[in-house]
Design a protein around this motif. Structure first.
Motif, PDB file in Angstrom:
ATOM      1  N   MET A  99       0.595  -1.590  -0.124  1.00 12.09           N
ATOM      2  CA  MET A  99       0.150   0.290  -0.339  1.00 12.09           C
ATOM      3  C   MET A  99       0.676   1.000   0.192  1.00 12.09           C
ATOM      4  SD  MET A  99      -2.973  -1.148  -0.509  1.00 12.09           S
ATOM      5  CE  MET A  99      -3.671   0.169   0.489  1.00 12.09           C
ATOM      6  N   GLY A 100       1.848   1.248   0.454  1.00 13.10           N
ATOM      7  CA  GLY A 100       2.875   2.084   0.564  1.00 13.10           C
ATOM      8  C   GLY A 100       3.801   1.820  -0.468  1.00 13.10           C
ATOM      9  N   ALA A 101       3.638   1.361  -1.298  1.00 14.82           N
ATOM     10  CA  ALA A 101       4.098   1.420  -2.859  1.00 14.82           C
ATOM     11  C   ALA A 101       3.197   1.781  -3.794  1.00 14.82           C
ATOM     12  CB  ALA A 101       4.519   0.256  -3.730  1.00 14.82           C
ATOM     13  N   ILE A 102       1.670   1.930  -3.407  1.00 12.99           N
ATOM     14  CA  ILE A 102       0.655   2.560  -4.250  1.00 12.99           C
ATOM     15  C   ILE A 102       0.606   3.697  -4.035  1.00 12.99           C
ATOM     16  CG2 ILE A 102      -1.426   2.016  -4.433  1.00 12.99           C
ATOM     17  CD1 ILE A 102      -1.418  -1.042  -3.951  1.00 12.99           C
ATOM     18  N   ALA A 103       0.262   4.303  -2.646  1.00  9.67           N
ATOM     19  CA  ALA A 103       0.110   5.763  -2.682  1.00  9.67           C
ATOM     20  C   ALA A 103       1.455   6.293  -3.295  1.00  9.67           C
ATOM     21  CB  ALA A 103       0.001   5.775  -0.513  1.00  9.67           C
ATOM     22  N   GLY A 104       2.676   5.600  -2.710  1.00 12.20           N
ATOM     23  CA  GLY A 104       3.539   7.179  -3.025  1.00 12.20           C
ATOM     24  C   GLY A 104       3.302   6.789  -4.804  1.00 12.20           C
ATOM     25  N   ALA A 105       3.322   6.236  -5.587  1.00 13.99           N
ATOM     26  CA  ALA A 105       3.015   6.107  -7.068  1.00 13.99           C
ATOM     27  C   ALA A 105       2.040   6.357  -7.650  1.00 13.99           C
ATOM     28  CB  ALA A 105       2.657   4.521  -7.555  1.00 13.99           C
ATOM     29  N   VAL A 109      10.113   0.721  -5.117  1.00 12.79           N
ATOM     30  CA  VAL A 109       9.278   0.563  -6.416  1.00 12.79           C
ATOM     31  C   VAL A 109       9.567   1.384  -7.337  1.00 12.79           C
ATOM     32  CG1 VAL A 109       7.215   1.192  -7.616  1.00 12.79           C
ATOM     33  CG2 VAL A 109       6.645  -0.227  -6.228  1.00 12.79           C
ATOM     34  N   SER A 110      10.027   2.720  -6.586  1.00 13.33           N
ATOM     35  CA  SER A 110      10.702   3.747  -7.586  1.00 13.33           C
ATOM     36  C   SER A 110      12.073   3.143  -7.259  1.00 13.33           C
ATOM     37  CB  SER A 110      11.335   5.105  -6.620  1.00 13.33           C
ATOM     38  OG  SER A 110      11.922   6.031  -6.665  1.00 13.33           O
ATOM     39  N   GLY A 111      12.916   2.935  -7.139  1.00  8.22           N
ATOM     40  CA  GLY A 111      14.506   2.100  -7.250  1.00  8.22           C
ATOM     41  C   GLY A 111      15.105   0.770  -7.960  1.00  8.22           C
ATOM     42  N   ASN A 112      13.906   0.875  -8.046  1.00 13.42           N
ATOM     43  CA  ASN A 112      14.642  -0.969  -8.913  1.00 13.42           C
ATOM     44  C   ASN A 112      13.222  -1.067  -9.637  1.00 13.42           C
ATOM     45  OD1 ASN A 112      16.644  -1.275  -6.374  1.00 13.42           O
ATOM     46  ND2 ASN A 112      14.884  -1.720  -5.516  1.00 13.42           N
ATOM     47  N   ILE A 113      12.347  -0.764  -9.340  1.00 15.65           N
ATOM     48  CA  ILE A 113      11.060  -1.942 -11.170  1.00 15.65           C
ATOM     49  C   ILE A 113      11.005  -0.158 -11.790  1.00 15.65           C
ATOM     50  CG2 ILE A 113       9.412  -2.373 -10.254  1.00 15.65           C
ATOM     51  CD1 ILE A 113       9.167  -3.854  -7.969  1.00 15.65           C
ATOM     52  N   ASN A 114      10.457   0.533 -10.992  1.00 18.60           N
ATOM     53  CA  ASN A 114      10.312   2.225 -11.888  1.00 18.60           C
ATOM     54  C   ASN A 114       8.752   2.071 -12.202  1.00 18.60           C
ATOM     55  OD1 ASN A 114      12.751   2.964 -11.406  1.00 18.60           O
ATOM     56  ND2 ASN A 114      13.870   2.007 -13.541  1.00 18.60           N
ATOM     57  N   LYS A 115       8.071   1.132 -12.104  1.00 12.12           N
ATOM     58  CA  LYS A 115       6.774   1.155 -12.281  1.00 12.12           C
ATOM     59  C   LYS A 115       5.952   0.303 -11.329  1.00 12.12           C
ATOM     60  CE  LYS A 115       7.709  -2.473 -16.206  1.00 12.12           C
ATOM     61  NZ  LYS A 115       9.499  -2.838 -15.521  1.00 12.12           N
TER      62      LYS A 115
END
Length: 365
Positions: free
Chosen positions: A96-102, A265-271
Protein backbone atom coordinates in the motif's frame (compact mmCIF):
# COMPACT_ATOMS: atom_id res chain seq x y z
CA UNK A 1 4.74 -39.33 30.06
CA UNK A 2 4.65 -35.83 28.66
CA UNK A 3 7.16 -33.12 27.82
CA UNK A 4 6.93 -29.73 29.51
CA UNK A 5 8.89 -26.51 29.23
CA UNK A 6 10.00 -25.14 32.58
CA UNK A 7 11.14 -21.53 32.80
CA UNK A 8 14.76 -21.09 33.78
CA UNK A 9 15.25 -18.83 36.82
CA UNK A 10 18.11 -16.90 35.19
CA UNK A 11 18.52 -17.25 31.41
CA UNK A 12 22.13 -17.20 30.24
CA UNK A 13 23.27 -13.85 28.84
CA UNK A 14 26.09 -15.54 26.95
CA UNK A 15 23.75 -17.98 25.23
CA UNK A 16 21.40 -15.12 24.34
CA UNK A 17 24.28 -13.37 22.55
CA UNK A 18 25.45 -16.54 20.81
CA UNK A 19 21.93 -17.68 19.84
CA UNK A 20 21.82 -16.04 16.35
CA UNK A 21 25.23 -17.48 15.47
CA UNK A 22 24.23 -20.95 16.66
CA UNK A 23 21.04 -20.66 14.57
CA UNK A 24 23.09 -19.70 11.50
CA UNK A 25 25.44 -22.66 11.95
CA UNK A 26 22.53 -25.06 12.39
CA UNK A 27 20.87 -23.60 9.28
CA UNK A 28 24.01 -24.16 7.22
CA UNK A 29 24.29 -27.76 8.47
CA UNK A 30 20.62 -28.45 7.71
CA UNK A 31 21.06 -26.80 4.30
CA UNK A 32 24.01 -29.02 3.52
CA UNK A 33 21.94 -32.09 4.38
CA UNK A 34 19.14 -30.79 2.14
CA UNK A 35 21.51 -30.34 -0.82
CA UNK A 36 22.91 -33.85 -0.25
CA UNK A 37 19.39 -35.28 -0.35
CA UNK A 38 18.86 -33.41 -3.63
CA UNK A 39 21.91 -35.16 -5.06
CA UNK A 40 24.13 -32.05 -5.05
CA UNK A 41 27.57 -31.63 -3.55
CA UNK A 42 26.88 -29.88 -0.20
CA UNK A 43 30.21 -28.03 -0.05
CA UNK A 44 29.92 -26.70 -3.60
CA UNK A 45 26.26 -25.77 -3.10
CA UNK A 46 26.88 -23.93 0.17
CA UNK A 47 29.84 -22.13 -1.41
CA UNK A 48 27.62 -20.96 -4.28
CA UNK A 49 24.89 -19.97 -1.83
CA UNK A 50 26.83 -18.09 0.84
CA UNK A 51 30.33 -17.26 -0.44
CA UNK A 52 30.23 -16.71 -4.19
CA UNK A 53 27.85 -13.69 -4.03
CA UNK A 54 30.33 -11.92 -1.72
CA UNK A 55 33.12 -12.10 -4.30
CA UNK A 56 31.40 -10.15 -7.07
CA UNK A 57 30.74 -6.39 -7.10
CA UNK A 58 27.44 -6.79 -8.93
CA UNK A 59 26.23 -9.31 -6.35
CA UNK A 60 27.23 -7.02 -3.49
CA UNK A 61 25.06 -4.30 -4.98
CA UNK A 62 22.19 -6.75 -5.32
CA UNK A 63 22.59 -7.70 -1.66
CA UNK A 64 22.38 -4.03 -0.67
CA UNK A 65 19.30 -3.53 -2.85
CA UNK A 66 17.49 -6.49 -1.29
CA UNK A 67 18.68 -5.63 2.22
CA UNK A 68 17.21 -2.12 2.11
CA UNK A 69 13.50 -3.10 2.35
CA UNK A 70 14.32 -5.91 4.80
CA UNK A 71 16.11 -3.49 7.14
CA UNK A 72 13.44 -0.79 6.89
CA UNK A 73 10.61 -3.20 7.61
CA UNK A 74 12.60 -5.13 10.21
CA UNK A 75 13.37 -1.96 12.18
CA UNK A 76 9.67 -1.09 12.36
CA UNK A 77 8.73 -4.63 13.34
CA UNK A 78 11.36 -4.65 16.10
CA UNK A 79 9.60 -1.70 17.74
CA UNK A 80 6.24 -3.44 17.40
CA UNK A 81 7.44 -6.72 18.85
CA UNK A 82 9.35 -5.13 21.72
CA UNK A 83 6.16 -3.31 22.68
CA UNK A 84 4.22 -6.61 22.49
CA UNK A 85 2.23 -5.63 19.39
CA UNK A 86 2.44 -8.34 16.75
CA UNK A 87 2.25 -6.76 13.33
CA UNK A 88 2.38 -9.63 10.81
CA UNK A 89 1.00 -7.57 7.92
CA UNK A 90 4.06 -5.56 6.91
CA UNK A 91 3.84 -7.09 3.43
CA UNK A 92 0.47 -5.42 2.93
CA UNK A 93 1.76 -2.10 4.29
CA UNK A 94 4.73 -2.41 1.91
CA UNK A 95 2.35 -2.81 -1.03
CA UNK A 96 0.00 0.00 0.00
CA UNK A 97 2.95 2.32 0.54
CA UNK A 98 4.12 1.56 -2.99
CA UNK A 99 0.65 2.25 -4.39
CA UNK A 100 0.21 5.48 -2.44
CA UNK A 101 3.65 6.73 -3.43
CA UNK A 102 3.01 5.88 -7.08
CA UNK A 103 0.01 8.22 -7.24
CA UNK A 104 2.28 11.13 -8.17
CA UNK A 105 4.23 9.58 -11.09
CA UNK A 106 1.27 7.57 -12.43
CA UNK A 107 -1.75 9.83 -12.06
CA UNK A 108 0.15 13.10 -12.49
CA UNK A 109 2.66 11.78 -14.97
CA UNK A 110 2.77 15.05 -16.91
CA UNK A 111 3.99 16.97 -13.86
CA UNK A 112 7.77 17.28 -13.82
CA UNK A 113 9.30 18.86 -10.75
CA UNK A 114 12.04 18.28 -8.15
CA UNK A 115 9.19 17.87 -5.66
CA UNK A 116 7.97 14.64 -7.28
CA UNK A 117 10.35 12.28 -5.48
CA UNK A 118 9.95 13.82 -1.97
CA UNK A 119 6.17 13.72 -2.37
CA UNK A 120 6.32 10.08 -3.46
CA UNK A 121 8.31 9.16 -0.34
CA UNK A 122 5.92 11.06 1.93
CA UNK A 123 2.86 9.52 0.28
CA UNK A 124 4.45 6.06 0.60
CA UNK A 125 5.02 6.49 4.33
CA UNK A 126 1.51 7.86 4.85
CA UNK A 127 -0.02 5.02 2.82
CA UNK A 128 1.79 2.35 4.83
CA UNK A 129 0.93 4.04 8.14
CA UNK A 130 -2.75 4.38 7.25
CA UNK A 131 -2.94 0.72 6.30
CA UNK A 132 -1.30 -0.24 9.60
CA UNK A 133 -3.83 2.00 11.36
CA UNK A 134 -6.60 -0.49 10.54
CA UNK A 135 -5.32 -3.33 12.79
CA UNK A 136 -4.18 -0.69 15.32
CA UNK A 137 -7.73 0.70 15.56
CA UNK A 138 -9.23 -2.76 15.78
CA UNK A 139 -6.91 -3.78 18.62
CA UNK A 140 -7.03 -0.51 20.54
CA UNK A 141 -10.81 -0.13 20.40
CA UNK A 142 -12.25 -3.63 19.87
CA UNK A 143 -9.46 -5.79 21.34
CA UNK A 144 -9.17 -7.62 18.01
CA UNK A 145 -6.18 -9.90 17.56
CA UNK A 146 -3.72 -7.85 15.47
CA UNK A 147 -1.97 -10.98 14.18
CA UNK A 148 -5.06 -12.11 12.29
CA UNK A 149 -6.29 -8.69 11.18
CA UNK A 150 -2.91 -7.49 9.89
CA UNK A 151 -2.26 -10.80 8.13
CA UNK A 152 -5.63 -10.85 6.35
CA UNK A 153 -5.07 -7.28 5.16
CA UNK A 154 -2.02 -8.51 3.24
CA UNK A 155 -4.22 -10.43 0.81
CA UNK A 156 -6.49 -7.42 0.33
CA UNK A 157 -3.46 -5.28 -0.54
CA UNK A 158 -2.15 -7.87 -2.99
CA UNK A 159 -5.50 -8.15 -4.75
CA UNK A 160 -5.92 -4.36 -4.81
CA UNK A 161 -2.50 -3.98 -6.46
CA UNK A 162 -3.38 -6.65 -9.02
CA UNK A 163 -6.68 -4.91 -9.80
CA UNK A 164 -5.25 -1.42 -10.10
CA UNK A 165 -2.47 -2.35 -12.55
CA UNK A 166 -4.90 -4.34 -14.70
CA UNK A 167 -7.57 -1.66 -14.56
CA UNK A 168 -7.43 2.10 -13.99
CA UNK A 169 -3.63 2.47 -13.87
CA UNK A 170 -2.70 0.15 -16.73
CA UNK A 171 -0.40 1.90 -19.17
CA UNK A 172 -1.87 2.55 -22.64
CA UNK A 173 1.63 1.92 -24.09
CA UNK A 174 2.05 -1.48 -22.41
CA UNK A 175 0.39 -3.61 -25.14
CA UNK A 176 -2.23 -4.77 -22.65
CA UNK A 177 0.32 -6.00 -20.11
CA UNK A 178 -0.70 -5.34 -16.46
CA UNK A 179 1.82 -2.61 -15.67
CA UNK A 180 1.66 1.15 -15.14
CA UNK A 181 3.58 3.81 -17.00
CA UNK A 182 7.31 3.85 -16.43
CA UNK A 183 8.24 6.45 -13.84
CA UNK A 184 9.77 9.67 -15.15
CA UNK A 185 13.47 10.26 -14.34
CA UNK A 186 12.64 12.67 -11.52
CA UNK A 187 10.52 9.94 -9.88
CA UNK A 188 13.39 7.46 -9.69
CA UNK A 189 15.63 7.10 -6.63
CA UNK A 190 19.19 8.02 -7.66
CA UNK A 191 22.01 5.50 -7.40
CA UNK A 192 24.65 6.24 -4.77
CA UNK A 193 27.60 4.44 -6.38
CA UNK A 194 28.79 4.39 -9.95
CA UNK A 195 29.82 0.72 -9.69
CA UNK A 196 26.28 -0.69 -9.38
CA UNK A 197 22.55 -0.24 -8.81
CA UNK A 198 22.53 0.49 -5.06
CA UNK A 199 20.24 3.48 -4.56
CA UNK A 200 19.17 5.84 -1.78
CA UNK A 201 16.82 3.21 -0.39
CA UNK A 202 19.82 1.59 1.33
CA UNK A 203 20.74 4.94 2.89
CA UNK A 204 17.16 5.35 4.13
CA UNK A 205 17.39 1.92 5.77
CA UNK A 206 20.65 2.65 7.60
CA UNK A 207 19.47 6.08 8.75
CA UNK A 208 16.13 4.68 9.98
CA UNK A 209 17.92 1.94 11.92
CA UNK A 210 20.26 4.44 13.58
CA UNK A 211 17.43 6.82 14.50
CA UNK A 212 15.29 4.06 15.98
CA UNK A 213 18.30 2.67 17.85
CA UNK A 214 18.90 6.13 19.36
CA UNK A 215 15.23 6.39 20.31
CA UNK A 216 15.24 2.97 21.97
CA UNK A 217 18.51 3.60 23.78
CA UNK A 218 18.36 7.22 24.92
CA UNK A 219 14.78 8.50 24.97
CA UNK A 220 11.77 8.16 27.24
CA UNK A 221 9.76 6.71 24.36
CA UNK A 222 12.25 3.86 24.05
CA UNK A 223 11.99 3.19 27.78
CA UNK A 224 8.19 3.22 27.47
CA UNK A 225 8.32 0.66 24.64
CA UNK A 226 10.53 -1.65 26.71
CA UNK A 227 8.46 -1.36 29.90
CA UNK A 228 5.09 -1.91 28.22
CA UNK A 229 6.49 -4.81 26.24
CA UNK A 230 7.75 -6.56 29.34
CA UNK A 231 4.81 -5.77 31.63
CA UNK A 232 1.73 -3.81 30.68
CA UNK A 233 0.74 -3.60 34.35
CA UNK A 234 4.09 -2.07 35.31
CA UNK A 235 3.75 0.36 32.43
CA UNK A 236 0.37 1.53 33.70
CA UNK A 237 1.89 2.19 37.15
CA UNK A 238 4.54 4.31 35.42
CA UNK A 239 1.83 6.32 33.66
CA UNK A 240 2.28 4.80 30.22
CA UNK A 241 -0.69 4.05 27.98
CA UNK A 242 -0.81 0.69 26.23
CA UNK A 243 -3.44 2.03 23.82
CA UNK A 244 -1.23 4.91 22.72
CA UNK A 245 1.64 2.45 22.34
CA UNK A 246 -0.46 0.32 20.01
CA UNK A 247 -0.97 3.33 17.77
CA UNK A 248 2.63 4.51 17.95
CA UNK A 249 4.25 1.14 17.21
CA UNK A 250 1.85 0.14 14.46
CA UNK A 251 1.97 3.52 12.70
CA UNK A 252 5.78 3.65 12.88
CA UNK A 253 6.04 0.09 11.57
CA UNK A 254 3.56 0.81 8.77
CA UNK A 255 5.32 4.05 7.78
CA UNK A 256 8.70 2.31 7.48
CA UNK A 257 7.13 -0.55 5.51
CA UNK A 258 5.47 1.99 3.21
CA UNK A 259 8.79 3.79 2.74
CA UNK A 260 10.35 0.44 1.84
CA UNK A 261 7.57 -0.16 -0.68
CA UNK A 262 7.88 3.11 -2.55
CA UNK A 263 11.69 2.93 -2.40
CA UNK A 264 11.60 -0.53 -3.97
CA UNK A 265 9.23 0.57 -6.72
CA UNK A 266 11.00 3.85 -7.40
CA UNK A 267 14.56 2.61 -7.14
CA UNK A 268 14.43 -0.85 -8.71
CA UNK A 269 11.22 -1.56 -10.64
CA UNK A 270 10.36 1.99 -11.88
CA UNK A 271 6.69 1.08 -12.27
CA UNK A 272 3.90 -0.85 -10.62
CA UNK A 273 3.16 -4.44 -11.62
CA UNK A 274 1.11 -7.28 -10.10
CA UNK A 275 4.04 -8.54 -7.99
CA UNK A 276 6.49 -6.03 -6.53
CA UNK A 277 7.83 -8.06 -3.60
CA UNK A 278 9.23 -11.58 -3.21
CA UNK A 279 7.86 -11.56 0.33
CA UNK A 280 9.99 -8.89 1.99
CA UNK A 281 7.31 -8.19 4.60
CA UNK A 282 7.32 -11.78 5.84
CA UNK A 283 11.08 -12.26 5.57
CA UNK A 284 11.54 -9.11 7.66
CA UNK A 285 9.96 -10.98 10.58
CA UNK A 286 12.96 -13.32 10.48
CA UNK A 287 15.23 -10.27 10.19
CA UNK A 288 13.72 -8.71 13.32
CA UNK A 289 14.17 -11.83 15.44
CA UNK A 290 17.60 -12.70 14.06
CA UNK A 291 18.65 -9.13 14.92
CA UNK A 292 17.43 -9.68 18.51
CA UNK A 293 14.83 -6.90 18.02
CA UNK A 294 17.71 -4.43 18.07
CA UNK A 295 17.84 -1.92 15.19
CA UNK A 296 21.62 -2.30 14.84
CA UNK A 297 21.27 -6.08 14.84
CA UNK A 298 18.55 -5.72 12.21
CA UNK A 299 21.08 -4.14 9.82
CA UNK A 300 23.31 -7.23 10.03
CA UNK A 301 20.36 -9.62 9.88
CA UNK A 302 18.95 -7.80 6.84
CA UNK A 303 22.23 -8.24 4.99
CA UNK A 304 22.31 -11.95 5.90
CA UNK A 305 18.76 -12.56 4.65
CA UNK A 306 19.48 -10.52 1.51
CA UNK A 307 22.40 -12.87 0.93
CA UNK A 308 19.97 -15.80 0.96
CA UNK A 309 17.98 -14.17 -1.86
CA UNK A 310 21.05 -13.55 -4.02
CA UNK A 311 22.58 -16.92 -3.11
CA UNK A 312 19.31 -18.66 -3.93
CA UNK A 313 19.36 -17.12 -7.40
CA UNK A 314 22.98 -18.24 -7.84
CA UNK A 315 22.33 -21.90 -7.00
CA UNK A 316 19.30 -21.92 -9.30
CA UNK A 317 21.63 -21.09 -12.19
CA UNK A 318 24.67 -23.17 -11.22
CA UNK A 319 22.96 -26.27 -9.76
CA UNK A 320 19.53 -26.15 -11.43
CA UNK A 321 17.62 -26.39 -8.16
CA UNK A 322 14.18 -24.96 -7.37
CA UNK A 323 13.72 -21.32 -6.43
CA UNK A 324 12.02 -22.63 -3.27
CA UNK A 325 15.48 -23.35 -1.83
CA UNK A 326 15.67 -19.74 -0.65
CA UNK A 327 12.39 -20.11 1.25
CA UNK A 328 13.60 -23.34 2.83
CA UNK A 329 16.76 -21.64 4.10
CA UNK A 330 14.78 -18.71 5.48
CA UNK A 331 12.30 -21.05 7.15
CA UNK A 332 15.11 -23.10 8.69
CA UNK A 333 16.75 -19.96 9.98
CA UNK A 334 13.54 -18.76 11.64
CA UNK A 335 12.95 -22.21 13.13
CA UNK A 336 16.43 -22.43 14.64
CA UNK A 337 16.35 -18.83 15.91
CA UNK A 338 13.06 -19.39 17.72
CA UNK A 339 14.16 -22.81 18.97
CA UNK A 340 17.39 -21.43 20.41
CA UNK A 341 15.53 -18.55 22.06
CA UNK A 342 13.04 -20.98 23.58
CA UNK A 343 15.75 -23.22 25.01
CA UNK A 344 17.54 -20.20 26.46
CA UNK A 345 14.45 -19.24 28.47
CA UNK A 346 13.10 -22.72 29.19
CA UNK A 347 14.42 -26.18 29.90
CA UNK A 348 12.78 -29.40 28.77
CA UNK A 349 11.36 -31.56 31.54
CA UNK A 350 9.88 -35.04 31.26
CA UNK A 351 6.79 -35.44 33.44
CA UNK A 352 5.68 -38.95 34.40
CA UNK A 353 2.07 -39.32 35.48
CA UNK A 354 0.29 -41.97 37.53
CA UNK A 355 1.11 -45.54 36.54
CA UNK A 356 4.14 -44.56 34.47
CA UNK A 357 5.72 -42.75 37.42
CA UNK A 358 5.05 -45.69 39.76
CA UNK A 359 6.53 -48.13 37.28
CA UNK A 360 9.58 -45.94 36.85
CA UNK A 361 10.01 -45.68 40.63
CA UNK A 362 9.59 -49.45 41.08
CA UNK A 363 12.15 -50.14 38.42
CA UNK A 364 14.57 -47.81 40.16
CA UNK A 365 14.15 -49.72 43.43
Amino acid sequence: MRIELERRPTPSVLYAVLSPFVALVLTVIAGGIMFALLGKDPVSALYSFFVEPLLDVWSLHEIAIKAAPLILIGVGLSVCYRSNNWNIGAEGQFIMGAIAGAIVPVVFHEWHSPLVLPLMLIFGMVGGALYAAIPAFLKANLNTNEILSSLMLVYIAQLFLDWIVRGPWRSPEAYNFPITRDFAPEAVLPEILASGRTNLGFVFAIVAALLVWFMMRYTLKGFEITVLGQSERAGRFAGFSSRRMIWFSMLLSGALAGLAGISEVSGNINKLQPIISPGYGFTAIIVAFLGRLNPLGVIVAGLVLALTYVGGEAVQLTLSVSDKVTRVFQGLLLFFVLSCDTLIRYKIRLVFSGRTAAAAQGGAE
